[in-house]
Write an enzyme that holds these catalytic residues in place. Sequence first.
Site, mmCIF file in Angstrom:
data_model
loop_
_atom_site.group_PDB
_atom_site.id
_atom_site.type_symbol
_atom_site.label_atom_id
_atom_site.label_comp_id
_atom_site.label_asym_id
_atom_site.label_seq_id
_atom_site.Cartn_x
_atom_site.Cartn_y
_atom_site.Cartn_z
ATOM 1 N N GLU A 21 26.886 36.213 31.808
ATOM 2 C CA GLU A 21 25.407 36.499 32.245
ATOM 3 C C GLU A 21 25.115 38.123 32.191
ATOM 4 O O GLU A 21 25.981 38.929 32.145
ATOM 5 C CB GLU A 21 25.281 35.902 33.638
ATOM 6 C CG GLU A 21 24.715 34.634 33.862
ATOM 7 C CD GLU A 21 23.173 34.580 33.542
ATOM 8 O OE1 GLU A 21 22.572 35.336 33.026
ATOM 9 O OE2 GLU A 21 22.621 33.382 33.799
ATOM 10 N N ASN A 150 15.483 33.233 37.447
ATOM 11 C CA ASN A 150 15.795 33.566 36.258
ATOM 12 C C ASN A 150 14.896 34.211 35.545
ATOM 13 O O ASN A 150 13.520 34.137 35.976
ATOM 14 C CB ASN A 150 16.576 32.396 35.630
ATOM 15 C CG ASN A 150 18.113 32.514 35.613
ATOM 16 O OD1 ASN A 150 18.680 33.395 35.614
ATOM 17 N ND2 ASN A 150 18.757 31.218 35.696
ATOM 18 N N ASP A 201 16.487 29.801 31.298
ATOM 19 C CA ASP A 201 17.283 30.860 31.925
ATOM 20 C C ASP A 201 16.967 32.070 31.631
ATOM 21 O O ASP A 201 15.636 32.235 31.831
ATOM 22 C CB ASP A 201 18.617 30.454 31.328
ATOM 23 C CG ASP A 201 19.835 30.668 32.205
ATOM 24 O OD1 ASP A 201 19.825 32.047 32.875
ATOM 25 O OD2 ASP A 201 20.996 30.011 32.565
#
Length: 294
Positions: A21, A150, A201
């Site tokens: 991430e 997100n 996301d």
Amino acid sequence: MTETIAFSGKTLCGETLELGEGPTFDPATGTAWWFNIRGKELHALHLESGRKTVHPLPFMGSVMAIIDPEQQLIASDQGLFIRNTQTGAFKAYGTLEDNPENRSNDGRMHPSGSLWASTMGRRAEKGAGAIYHVAKGTVTKLYSNISIPNGICFSPDGSTGYFVDSAVNHIMKVALDPETGQPTGDASVLSDQSGNPGDVDGSVCDADGLIWNARWGQGAVDVYKPDGTKIARYAVPAKQSSCPAFIGAKADRLLVTSAWQDMDAEARAADPNAGQTFELGVSVKGRFEPIYRL
């Protein structure tokens, strides 16, 4: 329906991360950075030499903002820290929230030099998360009651912000003060993706204002116009694609992280690339992330 463009890129790092991430790129050093959140690791790849390093972290880091070649601001489950790139030492900078049940999640730099960073429950508890604005050490809560925050990114002129709650799958937009990165009105739905497979996301916004969004569960990066129209989908060779970032000397390449989080042995066998880090095989009109201004 948008046709999916086959993957024509390459693997930048074959290491399989539980939760890859928070990628970003430092043009001053030519280095791409990203996190393995659950593994408490910071990964670095020098693009020209291909030199890869992994830095263990004393916390779950998830967001990085470049301050200068010697300093980085990192958001983590223990708060905000400044990392010295030469020594790896950390200095406490601030607190997002006083809640040990939460951790940091997504974030992105605004053109004003401020940072938006989010939190969420460690088990993605409903409504446990929030989004914060960080500027010169001052932390301001912008939004609360978010389950999986997100998709934070900003238009090139800083006048519009975008974010999502992946548990809801609405891409939100909000008018901002370009000088501060603070909202000037209420957020509204830009694109309702709640009826479509996968979760919206991490995102990044290019020089033309297009939103490049990783689609968790679908192995893809989707591209949206500023009016919310989806215009393209690029395949990623890992189902849980998590976040993109512009990389390279001209910010014309796109890195995408992925994850094997919550996959059992059968699922991982069916998705052997899960957790790897990729470069999408497309030329983009990207832009470098602004630096954080102390």
